[in-house]
Enzyme design. Structure first.
Site, PDB file in Angstrom:
ATOM      1  N   SER A 206      -2.928   1.370   2.017  1.00  8.98           N
ATOM      2  CA  SER A 206      -3.975   1.599   3.007  1.00  8.98           C
ATOM      3  C   SER A 206      -3.945   2.984   3.639  1.00  8.98           C
ATOM      4  O   SER A 206      -4.909   3.382   4.273  1.00  8.98           O
ATOM      5  CB  SER A 206      -3.915   0.532   4.091  1.00  8.98           C
ATOM      6  OG  SER A 206      -2.716   0.649   4.813  1.00  8.98           O
ATOM      7  N   HIS A 234      -6.240  -5.167   1.147  1.00  7.84           N
ATOM      8  CA  HIS A 234      -7.352  -4.218   1.228  1.00  7.84           C
ATOM      9  C   HIS A 234      -8.287  -4.246   0.023  1.00  7.84           C
ATOM     10  O   HIS A 234      -9.092  -3.344  -0.156  1.00  7.84           O
ATOM     11  CB  HIS A 234      -6.813  -2.801   1.426  1.00  7.84           C
ATOM     12  CG  HIS A 234      -6.191  -2.620   2.770  1.00  7.84           C
ATOM     13  ND1 HIS A 234      -6.916  -2.282   3.882  1.00  7.84           N
ATOM     14  CD2 HIS A 234      -4.912  -2.776   3.183  1.00  7.84           C
ATOM     15  CE1 HIS A 234      -6.114  -2.218   4.933  1.00  7.84           C
ATOM     16  NE2 HIS A 234      -4.890  -2.513   4.535  1.00  7.84           N
ATOM     17  N   LYS A 265      -9.572  -8.661   7.266  1.00  2.83           N
ATOM     18  CA  LYS A 265     -10.294  -7.520   6.694  1.00  2.83           C
ATOM     19  C   LYS A 265     -11.628  -8.020   6.113  1.00  2.83           C
ATOM     20  O   LYS A 265     -12.524  -8.317   6.893  1.00  2.83           O
ATOM     21  CB  LYS A 265      -9.381  -6.801   5.702  1.00  2.83           C
ATOM     22  CG  LYS A 265      -8.043  -6.446   6.419  1.00  2.83           C
ATOM     23  CD  LYS A 265      -7.156  -5.532   5.676  1.00  2.83           C
ATOM     24  CE  LYS A 265      -5.736  -5.540   6.239  1.00  2.83           C
ATOM     25  NZ  LYS A 265      -5.642  -5.123   7.654  1.00  2.83           N
TER      26      LYS A 265
HETATM   27  C1  PLP Z   1      -1.176  -4.228   3.253  1.00  3.41           C
HETATM   28  C2  PLP Z   1      -1.273  -5.117   4.445  1.00  3.41           C
HETATM   29  N1  PLP Z   1      -0.628  -6.288   4.448  1.00  3.41           N
HETATM   30  C3  PLP Z   1      -0.687  -7.118   5.509  1.00  3.41           C
HETATM   31  C4  PLP Z   1      -1.409  -6.806   6.638  1.00  3.41           C
HETATM   32  C5  PLP Z   1      -1.385  -7.731   7.815  1.00  3.41           C
HETATM   33  O1  PLP Z   1      -2.564  -8.410   7.970  1.00  3.41           O
HETATM   34  P1  PLP Z   1      -2.962  -9.119   9.339  1.00  3.41           P
HETATM   35  O2  PLP Z   1      -3.842  -8.182  10.081  1.00  3.41           O
HETATM   36  O3  PLP Z   1      -3.655 -10.366   8.916  1.00  3.41           O
HETATM   37  O4  PLP Z   1      -1.692  -9.424  10.080  1.00  3.41           O
HETATM   38  C6  PLP Z   1      -2.133  -5.618   6.654  1.00  3.41           C
HETATM   39  C7  PLP Z   1      -2.989  -5.272   7.818  1.00  3.41           C
HETATM   40  O5  PLP Z   1      -2.687  -4.510   8.646  1.00  3.41           O
HETATM   41  C8  PLP Z   1      -2.035  -4.736   5.560  1.00  3.41           C
HETATM   42  O6  PLP Z   1      -2.653  -3.541   5.582  1.00  3.41           O
END
Ligand code: PLP
Lengths: 419, 80
Positions: A206, A234, A265
């Site tokens: 990301s 993502h 997301k």
């Molecule tokens: C690659 C990745 N994994 C996991 C998460 C965690 O997701 P959540 O917002 O549902 O805790 C995110 C989000 O920030 C992320 O970018």
């Protein structure tokens, strides 16, 4: 959303604040000073933005100004979908505001089963387990399946929730250089015979919006008999023929043992999940502590998620438009002379590389004053300690808005003398 | 395995990473004296792992604070 914090995803050694201090907060003094210096310079606080009103998936009123949102993860613009909202309202009426209980006690309602069923259908997989956040999904699955004596081999640019899953468990943790197939293979080769192995990868990273060569990496992982977990946070909803992510796009989803995802997301609400075909997967519900020892999602949240996921199954037009937006913005920014995180657009994240933190923060503020919100990501949360302005597109951005965004970037970039 | 041989090879490996030209002895610490960030640590560890064909997990790295401890750990891993 770890980029909004001033801490890196990777665990870092803490600065030594001296031994005679009794205040446990002394260790944060360097960060407090850095933040104060930044704000004293007159800059708007990049990490203190408040949205006073949200007008649509792509516009909000921030600090009194109408602002185009180019830094959310609302990729598919589902947050204001009428059917999604309707489902949430009905669930609020019928099931109340919250479950007040763990999934394994009184916190499993029909809605939770329904959203897990929607996920099984979306991914065409046998099992789905829904967590309260994606963070907890990584925390829980990684720490539970990789135990003492096992090895976790992971990309150094992994998300904080992956690192924290490693830290919570007892496995040996072995990172390798970002997207470096050779470095990954060397580490797998050196793991002692007989040890259990888990390779952890992400579809889209990301920070720079680059994707992983999953096809090659998963083939290597399988050669060394490792299990593979891919975080597709993502990519859900718009990468791959059915929106199942980068592994699907590269034709290797069948070789992925565990897919981790989030509702925060593309799905447009909050929650996290793991889907898998592992025949023994259901036992996770009893042994995975971040699943057991926390309350389940509210009924309205799982109802909105299930509705949204089902709509994402055939969102082909939105997907096409999102890709067009990404390509247009990428080409436009490149044309203006900005340095970007990837040569070609690989996802809906386009990272604009800033020469340094000062000009990055100034550019961020200039854009906000023009009426554009992007994410400022800065060291140490970024790869190679870069300062980035991270843009994430939405299927609801119109072609006209992408044009406006480019005009704003041009004006701000010239004002701050970056282009 | 021979500790002196291990040390000699690590002495060579560390040179390009010692950008500040700190005088390195057995008691030199990575976080304190060399002030390495986690990316530098990763690259340096990778160089050592490749040189000796060993694996030094982050769990093992957490126990290593000084240069001397690193040489001890690598010597031991080579013998394992
Ligand atoms: C690659 C990745 N994994 C996991 C998460 C965690 O997701 P959540 O917002 O549902 O805790 C995110 C989000 O920030 C992320 O970018």
């Amino acid at each position: 959303m770890s980029e909004s914090a001033a801490t890196p995803d990777r665990p870092q050694p803490m600065a030594d604040a001296g031994h005679n201090s009794q205040d446990l907060f002394s260790k944060f003094d360097p960060l407090i000073k850095q933040r104060k210096d930044l704000l004293d310079s007159g800059l708007e606080d990049p990490f203190g933005l408040v949205m006073e009103r949200v007008l649509s998936p792509v516009t909000a009123v921030c600090n009194g100004r109408e602002t185009i949102l180019l830094g959310t993860y609302n990729y598919m613009g589902m947050t204001f979908d009428p059917e999604v909202i309707e489902a949430g309202k009905n669930a609020l009426d019928d099931f109340g505001s919250g479950t007040t209980g763990s999934r394994v006690l009184n916190g499993t309602y029909v809605g939770h089963k329904e959203v897990e069923k929607a996920l099984c259908e979306f991914y065409a997989m046998d099992h789905a387990m829904v967590f309260s956040t994606g963070y907890q999904a990584n925390l829980g699955i990684i720490s539970t399946i990789a135990g003492k004596g096992d090895y976790i081999v992971l990309d150094i640019d992994s998300h904080a929730s992956i690192w924290d899953g490693c830290a919570l468990g007892n496995a040996e943790v072995v990172p390798f250089k970002h997207n470096d197939l050779d470095a990954m293979e060397k580490r797998l080769r050196r793991i002692p015979e007989g040890a259990g192995k888990l390779v952890v990868l992400e579809g889209v990273y990301s920070m720079l919006g680059d994707i992983a060569p999953l096809k090659e990496m998963i083939a290597v992982a399988k050669k060394y008999d490792a299990m593979v977990l891919v975080d597709e946070a993502h990519s859900m909803g718009f990468i791959g023929p059915n929106g199942r992510g980068v592994a699907e796009e590269q034709g290797v989803l069948d070789d992925v043992d565990f897919v981790i995802g989030t509702f925060s997301k593309s799905v447009g609400t909050v929650g996290g999940f793991c889907v898998s075909n592992h025949p023994k997967f259901e036992i996770m519900r009893l042994v995975c502590r971040p699943y057991v020892f926390t309350a389940s999602l509210p009924p309205s949240v799982v109802a909105t998620a299930a509705t949204s996921i089902r709509k994402l199954m055939d969102a082909g037009d939105k997907r096409t438009h999102l890709w067009e937006n990404s390509k247009r913005l990428h080409a436009g920014l490149k044309g203006l002379g900005f340095q970007l995180g990837t040569d070609e657009p690989q996802s809906a994240i386009i990272a604009v590389i800033m020469p340094d933190l000062e000009r990055g923060a100034a550019m961020w503020e200039a854009l906000l004053k023009e009426g554009l919100y992007v994410n400022l990501a800065r060291p140490p949360a970024t790869p190679a300690n870069m300062t980035l302005l991270r843009c994430s597109l939405c299927a609801e951005h119109s072609e006209e808005q992408v044009g406006q965004i480019l005009t704003m970037f041009e004006a701000a970039g010239k004002a701050v003398e970056i282009i | 395995m021979d500790r002196d041989d291990t040390k000699a090879r690590i002495d060579t490996l560390i040179e390009p990473f010692n950008k500040k030209g700190v005088g390195i002895g057995e008691d030199t610490t990575f976080a304190g004296d060399l002030e390495w960030d986690s990316l530098t640590v990763m690259d340096f560890v990778a160089a050592i792992e490749d040189e000796f064909d060993i694996i030094i997990s982050m769990n093992q790295q957490a126990e290593i604070e000084t240069y001397g401890q690193l040489i001890d750990a690598v010597t031991k891993l080579r013998g394992a």
